[in-house]
Design an enzyme around this catalytic site. Sequence first.
Site, PDB file in Angstrom:
ATOM      1  N   THR A 217       0.705  -1.146   0.024  1.00 54.56           N
ATOM      2  CA  THR A 217      -0.044   0.083   0.092  1.00 54.56           C
ATOM      3  C   THR A 217       0.718   1.209   0.010  1.00 54.56           C
ATOM      4  O   THR A 217       0.305   2.314  -0.003  1.00 54.56           O
ATOM      5  CB  THR A 217      -0.959   0.281   1.059  1.00 54.56           C
ATOM      6  OG1 THR A 217      -0.141  -0.501   2.351  1.00 54.56           O
ATOM      7  CG2 THR A 217      -2.075  -0.913   1.008  1.00 54.56           C
ATOM      8  N   GLY A 218       2.146   1.071   0.061  1.00 52.92           N
ATOM      9  CA  GLY A 218       3.133   2.301  -0.175  1.00 52.92           C
ATOM     10  C   GLY A 218       3.614   2.584   1.215  1.00 52.92           C
ATOM     11  O   GLY A 218       3.915   3.870   1.320  1.00 52.92           O
ATOM     12  N   LYS A 219       3.725   1.860   2.278  1.00 59.38           N
ATOM     13  CA  LYS A 219       4.309   2.252   3.433  1.00 59.38           C
ATOM     14  C   LYS A 219       5.790   2.753   3.177  1.00 59.38           C
ATOM     15  O   LYS A 219       6.396   3.746   3.854  1.00 59.38           O
ATOM     16  CB  LYS A 219       4.168   1.154   4.246  1.00 59.38           C
ATOM     17  CG  LYS A 219       2.843   0.626   4.756  1.00 59.38           C
ATOM     18  CD  LYS A 219       2.515  -0.274   5.887  1.00 59.38           C
ATOM     19  CE  LYS A 219       3.322  -1.644   5.292  1.00 59.38           C
ATOM     20  NZ  LYS A 219       2.626  -2.104   4.193  1.00 59.38           N
ATOM     21  N   HIS A 436     -23.346 -21.948 -15.456  1.00 60.38           N
ATOM     22  CA  HIS A 436     -22.714 -21.627 -14.196  1.00 60.38           C
ATOM     23  C   HIS A 436     -22.614 -20.180 -14.177  1.00 60.38           C
ATOM     24  O   HIS A 436     -23.165 -19.557 -13.085  1.00 60.38           O
ATOM     25  CB  HIS A 436     -21.556 -22.458 -13.829  1.00 60.38           C
ATOM     26  CG  HIS A 436     -21.151 -22.262 -12.388  1.00 60.38           C
ATOM     27  ND1 HIS A 436     -21.185 -23.147 -11.460  1.00 60.38           N
ATOM     28  CD2 HIS A 436     -20.253 -21.191 -11.776  1.00 60.38           C
ATOM     29  CE1 HIS A 436     -20.513 -22.450 -10.387  1.00 60.38           C
ATOM     30  NE2 HIS A 436     -19.960 -21.546 -10.735  1.00 60.38           N
ATOM     31  N   GLU A 437     -21.829 -19.681 -14.772  1.00 57.41           N
ATOM     32  CA  GLU A 437     -21.333 -18.312 -14.724  1.00 57.41           C
ATOM     33  C   GLU A 437     -22.868 -17.175 -14.922  1.00 57.41           C
ATOM     34  O   GLU A 437     -22.883 -16.247 -14.134  1.00 57.41           O
ATOM     35  CB  GLU A 437     -20.510 -17.778 -15.614  1.00 57.41           C
ATOM     36  CG  GLU A 437     -19.010 -18.520 -15.308  1.00 57.41           C
ATOM     37  CD  GLU A 437     -18.387 -18.277 -13.980  1.00 57.41           C
ATOM     38  OE1 GLU A 437     -18.807 -17.152 -13.700  1.00 57.41           O
ATOM     39  OE2 GLU A 437     -17.866 -18.928 -13.571  1.00 57.41           O
ATOM     40  N   ASP A 513     -17.150 -20.583  -4.824  1.00 55.21           N
ATOM     41  CA  ASP A 513     -18.305 -19.964  -4.551  1.00 55.21           C
ATOM     42  C   ASP A 513     -18.655 -20.530  -3.215  1.00 55.21           C
ATOM     43  O   ASP A 513     -19.060 -19.721  -2.198  1.00 55.21           O
ATOM     44  CB  ASP A 513     -19.478 -20.517  -5.371  1.00 55.21           C
ATOM     45  CG  ASP A 513     -19.077 -20.049  -6.877  1.00 55.21           C
ATOM     46  OD1 ASP A 513     -18.244 -19.077  -6.960  1.00 55.21           O
ATOM     47  OD2 ASP A 513     -19.606 -20.828  -7.772  1.00 55.21           O
TER      48      ASP A 513
HETATM   49  P1  ADP Z   1       4.600  -1.646   1.431  1.00 56.39           P
HETATM   50  O1  ADP Z   1       5.927  -1.119   2.132  1.00 56.39           O
HETATM   51  O2  ADP Z   1       3.493  -0.917   2.066  1.00 56.39           O
HETATM   52  O3  ADP Z   1       4.262  -2.879   1.250  1.00 56.39           O
HETATM   53  P2  ADP Z   1       5.541  -0.228  -0.761  1.00 56.39           P
HETATM   54  O4  ADP Z   1       5.707   0.941  -0.260  1.00 56.39           O
HETATM   55  O5  ADP Z   1       7.011  -0.997  -1.115  1.00 56.39           O
HETATM   56  O6  ADP Z   1       4.589  -1.148  -0.143  1.00 56.39           O
HETATM   57  O7  ADP Z   1       4.849  -0.118  -2.311  1.00 56.39           O
HETATM   58  C1  ADP Z   1       5.291  -1.200  -3.304  1.00 56.39           C
HETATM   59  C2  ADP Z   1       4.929  -0.218  -4.753  1.00 56.39           C
HETATM   60  O8  ADP Z   1       3.822  -0.182  -5.048  1.00 56.39           O
HETATM   61  C3  ADP Z   1       5.742   1.235  -4.812  1.00 56.39           C
HETATM   62  O9  ADP Z   1       7.056   1.091  -5.010  1.00 56.39           O
HETATM   63  C4  ADP Z   1       4.937   1.903  -5.585  1.00 56.39           C
HETATM   64  O10 ADP Z   1       5.427   1.723  -6.878  1.00 56.39           O
HETATM   65  C5  ADP Z   1       3.384   1.104  -5.681  1.00 56.39           C
HETATM   66  N1  ADP Z   1       2.675   1.919  -4.686  1.00 56.39           N
HETATM   67  C6  ADP Z   1       1.874   1.612  -3.537  1.00 56.39           C
HETATM   68  N2  ADP Z   1       1.017   2.508  -3.127  1.00 56.39           N
HETATM   69  C7  ADP Z   1       1.325   3.605  -3.840  1.00 56.39           C
HETATM   70  C8  ADP Z   1       0.577   4.855  -3.827  1.00 56.39           C
HETATM   71  N3  ADP Z   1      -0.240   5.173  -2.852  1.00 56.39           N
HETATM   72  N4  ADP Z   1       0.954   5.799  -4.846  1.00 56.39           N
HETATM   73  C9  ADP Z   1       1.715   5.296  -5.660  1.00 56.39           C
HETATM   74  N5  ADP Z   1       2.589   4.240  -5.634  1.00 56.39           N
HETATM   75  C10 ADP Z   1       2.158   3.248  -4.884  1.00 56.39           C
HETATM   76 ZN    ZN Z   2     -19.112 -19.736  -9.446  1.00 56.52          ZN
END
Ligand code: ADP
Ligand code: ZN
Length: 623
Positions: A217-219, A436-437, A513
């Site tokens: 998530t971009g930590k 099914h789908e 499912d």
């Molecule tokens: P985490 O540390 O949370 O596991 P990362 O910071 O390593 O995640 O994110 C991995 C990659 O995903 C980043 O290098 C970037 O390319 C992309 N990324 C994730 N979140 C974002 C965001 N909010 N904006 C832009 N790029 C993102």
């Molecule tokens: Zn199904």
Amino acid sequence: MKQSSDPNQDKRRQRRPFLVSYAIVILIMLLLNTFLFPSLLKSRIQEVDYGTFINMLEQGKLTTVQLEDEQIYFIDNEEKAYQTNVIPQDYAIVQRLDDAGVNFGRVYRKQGVLEYLLVNWILPFLPLILLATWFSRRISRQMGGGGMNAMMFGGKSGAKEYVVDDKTGIRFRDVAGQDEAKESLKEIVEFLHDPKKYEEIGAKMPKGALLVGPPGTGKTLLARAVAGEAEVPFFSIAGSEFVEMFVGMGASKVRDLFRQAGEKAPCIVFIDEIDTIGKKRDSGQGIGGNDEREQTLNQLLTEMDGFDATKGVVILAATNRPETLDPALLRPGRFDRRIPVELPDLKGREAILRLHARKVRLDSECDFNVVARMTPGASGAELANIINEAALGAVRHGRQAVTQPDLQEAVDTILAGAQKKNAILSEKEKCIVAYHEVGHALVAALQTHSAPVQKITIVPRTSGALGFTMQVEEGDRALLSRDELLDKIATFTGGRAAEELVFGSVTTGASNDIEQATKLARAMITRYGMSEDFDMVALETVKGAYLGGDASLACSETTAAAVDARVVELVKTQHAKAYALLEENRRKLDEISQYLYEKETISGQEFMDIMNRKPETDGEENR
Ligand code: ADP
Ligand code: ZN
Ligand code: MG
């Protein structure tokens, strides 16, 4: 951002002078051997008896003579060196030599004690010592800095130091979405810019901030952006790097890291994946095992306490398992600020897609809003991956720019696995999958609380799915009502219900499912308080909410049995509902399934067109 010490450059820079000095030492040794220590020429001194010496003296052959207590060294007119033992106490010899006109001089120098030590003990081992040092340095570098040196001499922590470079530094603008997280971090940046301002008022900055959220998530990105914005040195180390092969190394690394940071303040220390060292210390562990990790954690706690926060050192850490962290780490004065970095919402997803698409040549018709709506629950990393996958796809198809179909395909690839080109489905199987789908889609469409159908496909995926029905919510849903959840369960059972209705038998195709329906039904009862019997009593605790969430029952066995019974009942009811819905709309089911069978992939629009074709006649004929 430019790293001041690129590890490769570092290696080169360190190794070259080292090799040079190595060569110089060898050269000096050789010179010493040949010039300063003629003792080594001793082997070239010929030993003769005293009579020969007298003879040579009488024949006038001697040029230089050196008289020692027990030896006489001499050189003849042919420049040859000799030695002889002084056996007879011939006191007149000095006079005789003088008369013969020989020079008294140095032919052979006797070794002193020091010289003896140097030549026989130090010089021979010098290459060995040098080699050993060289090796230990190499090893320690490979181990990320600490290594043998650290063990023996208490060396460096191996934290990489980043020096900020304005041109390449990662800034907040490189992180899309995550506005709340950025807001919290901005204050830290402010503080690092001007620690005095805070000090004057008496405001204390939190010593540490913990970034928590699911993977990707971009930590890590955010932490680097903070350093980029604040333009201060950035020490980054992963939690796992503290846990080394040598006991006691982790603690020493922590100590060293904080010492270095103290020297460089204001600066940022970033500990990524802190859960590797920050796990709860439990006393029941017994002997050994995680002692090393515990020591490291203790050292970290000590350092954080001993730190003067006004100096301008901010400690950031990231984890996706906050619940496993030792409570001591989260105490005030340590990581007392917790910054959630959640999965991006619709707006955030679109922003991330746009951000990563900056470097990609795009067709004008690309619509990121559509892509964002297809990808609820995708992380930033996955979205970045989708853009890249789309670009690769465009190249594969020989296009000049990325088009919407490329993006679509990338979404399918990332979320459902790549299309399996050579999977062979029999006609009959394909027919079943189609029904099914469509069963899923139809049940969804016939209910009032279901998200609209975006796409139905029966192209097999490498992930093993033989087909899937994609539904897209209008926006992001924070709250789901009981009715919506029930409709979702009914939709999950729709596939199997169609099989039963049309073929009278069932297949294994519904396993996923079943799993999802069960999970949802169980959560409704145990976590969402949506059953009459249990009201608002939490019956489950969830661990690792950021990593998929493993729920474990937290109730008595009788209650657990009752819960199971309620889950079965709930799913059964919805299954029956789905079956009834399909039965009522059998004609539509056949019609759309036939269409899907032929086209293999149909869009939500096509689906709705068929649905709405003759709405008034449908249902009546089947009754
Ligand atoms: P985490 O540390 O949370 O596991 P990362 O910071 O390593 O995640 O994110 C991995 C990659 O995903 C980043 O290098 C970037 O390319 C992309 N990324 C994730 N979140 C974002 C965001 N909010 N904006 C832009 N790029 C993102
Ligand atoms: Zn199904
Ligand atoms: Mg990370």
